[in-house]
Design a protein around this motif. Sequence first.
Motif, PDB file in Angstrom:
ATOM      1  N   GLY A   1       0.811  -1.211   0.000  1.00 47.56           N
ATOM      2  CA  GLY A   1       0.000   0.000   0.000  1.00 47.56           C
ATOM      3  C   GLY A   1       0.845   1.262   0.000  1.00 47.56           C
ATOM      4  O   GLY A   1       0.524   2.244  -0.687  1.00 47.56           O
ATOM      5  N   ILE A   2       1.923   1.230   0.745  1.00 46.01           N
ATOM      6  CA  ILE A   2       2.815   2.391   0.798  1.00 46.01           C
ATOM      7  C   ILE A   2       3.505   2.600  -0.543  1.00 46.01           C
ATOM      8  O   ILE A   2       3.595   3.728  -1.036  1.00 46.01           O
ATOM      9  CB  ILE A   2       3.834   2.227   1.946  1.00 46.01           C
ATOM     10  N   ILE A   3       3.979   1.518  -1.151  1.00 45.89           N
ATOM     11  CA  ILE A   3       4.638   1.643  -2.454  1.00 45.89           C
ATOM     12  C   ILE A   3       3.635   2.106  -3.513  1.00 45.89           C
ATOM     13  O   ILE A   3       3.964   2.946  -4.355  1.00 45.89           O
ATOM     14  CB  ILE A   3       5.338   0.325  -2.843  1.00 45.89           C
ATOM     15  N   LEU A   4       2.408   1.613  -3.455  1.00 46.79           N
ATOM     16  CA  LEU A   4       1.376   2.052  -4.389  1.00 46.79           C
ATOM     17  C   LEU A   4       1.078   3.546  -4.208  1.00 46.79           C
ATOM     18  O   LEU A   4       0.991   4.294  -5.186  1.00 46.79           O
ATOM     19  CB  LEU A   4       0.102   1.237  -4.209  1.00 46.79           C
ATOM     20  N   LYS A   5       0.935   3.977  -2.968  1.00 48.59           N
ATOM     21  CA  LYS A   5       0.673   5.392  -2.699  1.00 48.59           C
ATOM     22  C   LYS A   5       1.825   6.258  -3.206  1.00 48.59           C
ATOM     23  O   LYS A   5       1.613   7.334  -3.769  1.00 48.59           O
ATOM     24  CB  LYS A   5       0.452   5.614  -1.211  1.00 48.59           C
ATOM     25  N   LEU A   6       3.036   5.768  -3.016  1.00 49.95           N
ATOM     26  CA  LEU A   6       4.209   6.486  -3.507  1.00 49.95           C
ATOM     27  C   LEU A   6       4.150   6.614  -5.035  1.00 49.95           C
ATOM     28  O   LEU A   6       4.442   7.675  -5.588  1.00 49.95           O
ATOM     29  CB  LEU A   6       5.476   5.742  -3.074  1.00 49.95           C
ATOM     30  N   TRP A   7       3.751   5.548  -5.711  1.00 46.12           N
ATOM     31  CA  TRP A   7       3.613   5.571  -7.173  1.00 46.12           C
ATOM     32  C   TRP A   7       2.563   6.602  -7.590  1.00 46.12           C
ATOM     33  O   TRP A   7       2.770   7.369  -8.520  1.00 46.12           O
ATOM     34  CB  TRP A   7       3.225   4.190  -7.695  1.00 46.12           C
ATOM     35  N   GLU A   8       1.444   6.605  -6.894  1.00 45.00           N
ATOM     36  CA  GLU A   8       0.357   7.526  -7.236  1.00 45.00           C
ATOM     37  C   GLU A   8       0.752   8.989  -7.031  1.00 45.00           C
ATOM     38  O   GLU A   8       0.205   9.872  -7.675  1.00 45.00           O
ATOM     39  CB  GLU A   8      -0.884   7.195  -6.416  1.00 45.00           C
ATOM     40  N   GLN A   9       1.704   9.213  -6.125  1.00 43.55           N
ATOM     41  CA  GLN A   9       2.142  10.574  -5.831  1.00 43.55           C
ATOM     42  C   GLN A   9       3.608  10.774  -6.210  1.00 43.55           C
ATOM     43  O   GLN A   9       4.332  11.533  -5.581  1.00 43.55           O
ATOM     44  CB  GLN A   9       1.942  10.871  -4.343  1.00 43.55           C
ATOM     45  N   LYS A  10       4.031  10.098  -7.272  1.00 44.92           N
ATOM     46  CA  LYS A  10       5.453  10.070  -7.629  1.00 44.92           C
ATOM     47  C   LYS A  10       6.045  11.443  -7.928  1.00 44.92           C
ATOM     48  O   LYS A  10       7.221  11.660  -7.702  1.00 44.92           O
ATOM     49  CB  LYS A  10       5.711   9.099  -8.769  1.00 44.92           C
ATOM     50  N   GLU A  11       5.223  12.372  -8.377  1.00 43.08           N
ATOM     51  CA  GLU A  11       5.748  13.704  -8.666  1.00 43.08           C
ATOM     52  C   GLU A  11       6.252  14.399  -7.402  1.00 43.08           C
ATOM     53  O   GLU A  11       7.128  15.256  -7.452  1.00 43.08           O
ATOM     54  CB  GLU A  11       4.678  14.575  -9.347  1.00 43.08           C
ATOM     55  N   SER A  12       5.710  14.020  -6.250  1.00 44.99           N
ATOM     56  CA  SER A  12       6.141  14.642  -4.991  1.00 44.99           C
ATOM     57  C   SER A  12       7.415  14.006  -4.434  1.00 44.99           C
ATOM     58  O   SER A  12       7.958  14.475  -3.430  1.00 44.99           O
ATOM     59  CB  SER A  12       5.029  14.579  -3.946  1.00 44.99           C
ATOM     60  N   LEU A  13       7.912  12.958  -5.075  1.00 45.67           N
ATOM     61  CA  LEU A  13       9.149  12.308  -4.619  1.00 45.67           C
ATOM     62  C   LEU A  13      10.332  13.265  -4.601  1.00 45.67           C
ATOM     63  O   LEU A  13      11.270  13.078  -3.840  1.00 45.67           O
ATOM     64  CB  LEU A  13       9.492  11.110  -5.506  1.00 45.67           C
ATOM     65  N   ILE A  14      10.280  14.259  -5.427  1.00 43.08           N
ATOM     66  CA  ILE A  14      11.382  15.208  -5.524  1.00 43.08           C
ATOM     67  C   ILE A  14      11.626  15.912  -4.181  1.00 43.08           C
ATOM     68  O   ILE A  14      12.724  16.342  -3.886  1.00 43.08           O
ATOM     69  CB  ILE A  14      11.107  16.211  -6.668  1.00 43.08           C
TER      70      ILE A  14
END
Length: 83
Positions: free
Chosen positions: A49-62
Motif C-alpha cells: 500500500g505504501i509503495i502504491l501510494k508512492l507511485w500515485e504521488q510520484k511527482e512529490s518524490l522530488i
Amino acid sequence: MEKDITNMQSNRDWELYFESIYVQYYSSLCVFAKSFVNDNDEAEEIVQGIILKLWEQKESLIEIISLKSYLYRAVRNTCLNFI
C-alpha cells in the motif's frame, strides 16, 4: 541507492525506478512491518500500500530527502495506525 529523479521523463523511467525501489526495500520493509503487526500477510499489504501510494504521488518524490527514511517512517506510522 538514492537516485536523481529530477530528470524522469517517461513512464518507463518511473517504472524502472519503482522496480529498483521494490527490489531494494520490499523484503526489509516487510520484516520491519511484521515486527509491529506480527502477521506476514498484513505486513506485506501495508508495504504494498505504501509503495502504491508512492507511485500515485510520484511527482512529490522530488521533495523527499531520504527515500529509505521516508519508507521506514511510512511503514512505522501505518503499522501504528493498524494496531
